[in-house]
Scaffold this motif. Structure first.
Motif, PDB file in Angstrom:
ATOM      1  N   UNK A 146       0.724  -1.010  -0.219  1.00  0.00           N
ATOM      2  CA  UNK A 146      -0.063   0.156   0.232  1.00  0.00           C
ATOM      3  C   UNK A 146       0.673   1.404  -0.185  1.00  0.00           C
ATOM      4  N   UNK A 147       0.762   1.742  -0.493  1.00  0.00           N
ATOM      5  CA  UNK A 147       1.488   2.958  -0.820  1.00  0.00           C
ATOM      6  C   UNK A 147       1.521   4.086   0.444  1.00  0.00           C
ATOM      7  N   UNK A 148       3.104   4.497   0.601  1.00  0.00           N
ATOM      8  CA  UNK A 148       2.823   5.083   2.258  1.00  0.00           C
ATOM      9  C   UNK A 148       3.670   6.003   1.628  1.00  0.00           C
ATOM     10  N   UNK A 149       4.824   6.976   1.580  1.00  0.00           N
ATOM     11  CA  UNK A 149       5.491   7.485   1.253  1.00  0.00           C
ATOM     12  C   UNK A 149       6.057   8.140  -0.004  1.00  0.00           C
ATOM     13  N   UNK A 150       6.246   6.277  -0.505  1.00  0.00           N
ATOM     14  CA  UNK A 150       6.582   6.108  -1.901  1.00  0.00           C
ATOM     15  C   UNK A 150       5.124   6.201  -2.951  1.00  0.00           C
ATOM     16  N   UNK A 151       5.467   6.389  -4.493  1.00  0.00           N
ATOM     17  CA  UNK A 151       4.398   5.641  -5.318  1.00  0.00           C
ATOM     18  C   UNK A 151       4.325   3.892  -5.907  1.00  0.00           C
ATOM     19  N   UNK A 152       3.768   3.368  -5.925  1.00  0.00           N
ATOM     20  CA  UNK A 152       3.878   1.912  -5.840  1.00  0.00           C
ATOM     21  C   UNK A 152       3.271   1.595  -6.727  1.00  0.00           C
ATOM     22  N   UNK A 153       3.547   0.701  -8.268  1.00  0.00           N
ATOM     23  CA  UNK A 153       3.006   0.239  -9.429  1.00  0.00           C
ATOM     24  C   UNK A 153       3.421  -1.273  -9.526  1.00  0.00           C
ATOM     25  N   UNK A 154       2.347  -1.926  -9.304  1.00  0.00           N
ATOM     26  CA  UNK A 154       2.921  -3.770  -9.879  1.00  0.00           C
ATOM     27  C   UNK A 154       2.625  -3.981 -10.963  1.00  0.00           C
ATOM     28  N   UNK A 155       3.673  -4.697 -11.602  1.00  0.00           N
ATOM     29  CA  UNK A 155       2.905  -5.091 -12.354  1.00  0.00           C
ATOM     30  C   UNK A 155       2.922  -6.304 -13.231  1.00  0.00           C
ATOM     31  N   UNK A 156       1.933  -7.059 -13.434  1.00  0.00           N
ATOM     32  CA  UNK A 156       1.606  -9.057 -13.222  1.00  0.00           C
ATOM     33  C   UNK A 156       2.532  -9.370 -15.125  1.00  0.00           C
ATOM     34  N   UNK A 157       3.214  -9.781 -14.692  1.00  0.00           N
ATOM     35  CA  UNK A 157       2.914 -11.073 -15.598  1.00  0.00           C
ATOM     36  C   UNK A 157       1.864 -11.709 -16.217  1.00  0.00           C
ATOM     37  N   UNK A 158       1.520 -11.750 -18.065  1.00  0.00           N
ATOM     38  CA  UNK A 158       0.065 -12.135 -18.300  1.00  0.00           C
ATOM     39  C   UNK A 158      -0.786 -11.128 -17.892  1.00  0.00           C
ATOM     40  N   UNK A 159      -0.718 -10.582 -17.296  1.00  0.00           N
ATOM     41  CA  UNK A 159      -1.759  -9.960 -16.629  1.00  0.00           C
ATOM     42  C   UNK A 159      -1.899  -8.692 -16.997  1.00  0.00           C
ATOM     43  N   UNK A 160      -0.815  -7.660 -17.139  1.00  0.00           N
ATOM     44  CA  UNK A 160      -0.235  -6.209 -17.686  1.00  0.00           C
ATOM     45  C   UNK A 160       0.971  -6.536 -18.191  1.00  0.00           C
ATOM     46  N   UNK A 161       1.838  -7.053 -18.571  1.00  0.00           N
ATOM     47  CA  UNK A 161       3.029  -7.401 -19.440  1.00  0.00           C
ATOM     48  C   UNK A 161       2.718  -8.600 -20.184  1.00  0.00           C
TER      49      UNK A 161
END
Length: 361
Positions: free
Chosen positions: A172-187
């Motif tokens: 869950x983003x706190x101080x950072x921005x976090x982008x999750x990318x999943x194989x086959x679903x997103x890439x």
């Protein structure tokens, strides 16, 4: 929801309740779990092909079903009814389906809870370069990386981009921005995802695994262009990870890659999970290589055989060998002394380390 799927969800709940790490299902065999490192049957009800097919029919999406048929294996993430998350690998054994579901901790463990050296915590403060976490399957690599990423998330206003197969720990983003990318679903694959990430303004890139040459090449380029890159390899020790990385490239590229790696590699962490002494659970024995100028020169010149000696003498730089980690765990009674002796790479050196610890030297 089929009866097979409901039974599967109940088994996962039992895995969580008993703090087991893995659930195994296969045709003609009762469900098994790995409890504190040991496999055992959970009941005496054998799973049939029909039950497994019913389960997989609900568990796998259309593309995942095609991947299983074409490649014989597929990975996916699964969130149970309780909210607990699992990494699932479905595979074929003698033409029949089977699966292993690994429970992922529902909270991020601290460095102290994992007994990770302070030098591993400090990796979260790096601004660029490449960090490798290595070990055999089930050695806790993903958990260590999740703890490092959680530390960055809690303290730095950066963009963290994770590329995984599947996504295991959801931050869950706190101080950072976090982008999750999943194989086959997103890439479509690791290599193209890492290349594309350079246009997505990341500061930190987590690559779930360096599986092929193109992914290694992309990760190396990302580290060279000012990003902090974390990834994993399946090797037993730190120097082996370096040779595995370089050996992933064609022979005519290896001398150039060796030089490039010597400039961007910041650290290698190798770990192995061991049964605790007289209590349930496991503890990590961790080898840490910090890439000092001297170590960088050893990598560039191909003298990786000398790296272990550099680690032995590199305590002040935050390094420790696997045997030093074993001796510390044995002295603290966290592992059995016999296990330390058996696993030590240099049994005589391990005994010296134990004597030094007892004498306070």
């Amino acid at each position: 929801m089929s009866e097979a799927f409901q039974n599967f969800c109940t088994l996962l709940e039992r895995v969580v309740a008993h703090q087991a790490s893995d659930l195994h299902l296969a045709e003609g065999r009762a469900a098994c779990w790995r409890l504190h490192g040991n496999l055992a049957a959970m009941d005496d009800v054998a799973w049939t092909q029909t039950r497994l097919d019913e389960l997989l029919g609900e568990l796998l999406g259309a593309q995942q079903g095609r991947d299983l048929a074409e490649k014989g294996t597929v990975d996916l993430g699964f969130t149970a009814r309780s909210g607990e998350r699992f990494r699932i690998n479905v595979f074929r054994s003698l033409g029949r389906p089977a699966l292993v579901a690994r429970h992922l901790p529902s909270r991020f463990l601290s460095f102290n809870e994992l007994r990770l050296p302070e030098s591993v915590r400090q990796l979260a403060s790096l601004s660029d370069g490449l960090v490798l976490v290595t070990g055999i399957t089930g050695s806790g690599k993903s958990t260590t990386l999740a703890t490092i990423i959680n530390e960055i998330n809690a303290s730095l206003p950066v963009h963290i981009l994770s590329i995984e197969d599947p996504v295991e720990f959801v931050h869950t983003p706190n101080q950072a921005i976090i982008s999750h990318r999943e194989l086959y679903t997103d890439v479509p694959d690791f290599a193209s995802a890492v290349k594309a990430s350079l246009r997505e303004d990341p500061d930190v890139i987590l690559v779930g695994e360096l599986r092929d040459t193109e992914t290694m090449r992309a990760a190396l380029t990302a580290a060279e262009t000012g990003h902090l890159v974390f990834s994993t390899l399946h090797t037993a020790d730190t120097s082996g990870a370096i040779e595995r990385f370089i050996g992933g490239f064609p022979g005519d590229e290896q001398s150039v890659v060796r030089h490039r790696l010597s400039l961007v590699l910041k650290a290698v962490v190798a770990q192995q999970l061991l049964p605790q002494n007289g209590r349930p659970g496991r503890v990590a024995a961790v080898e840490v290589l910090q890439v000092t100028p001297a170590v960088s020169n050893l990598i560039a010149s191909g003298r990786t055989a000398q790296i272990y000696s550099a680690i032995e003498s590199g305590r002040e730089a935050g390094m420790q060998t696997f045997d030093q980690a074993l001796a510390a765990l044995a002295r603290d009674n966290l592992i059995a002394l016999e296990d330390g002796r058996r696993l030590a790479r240099d049994p005589n050196g391990f005994e010296r380390l134990m004597r030094q610890g007892r004498s306070g030297a």
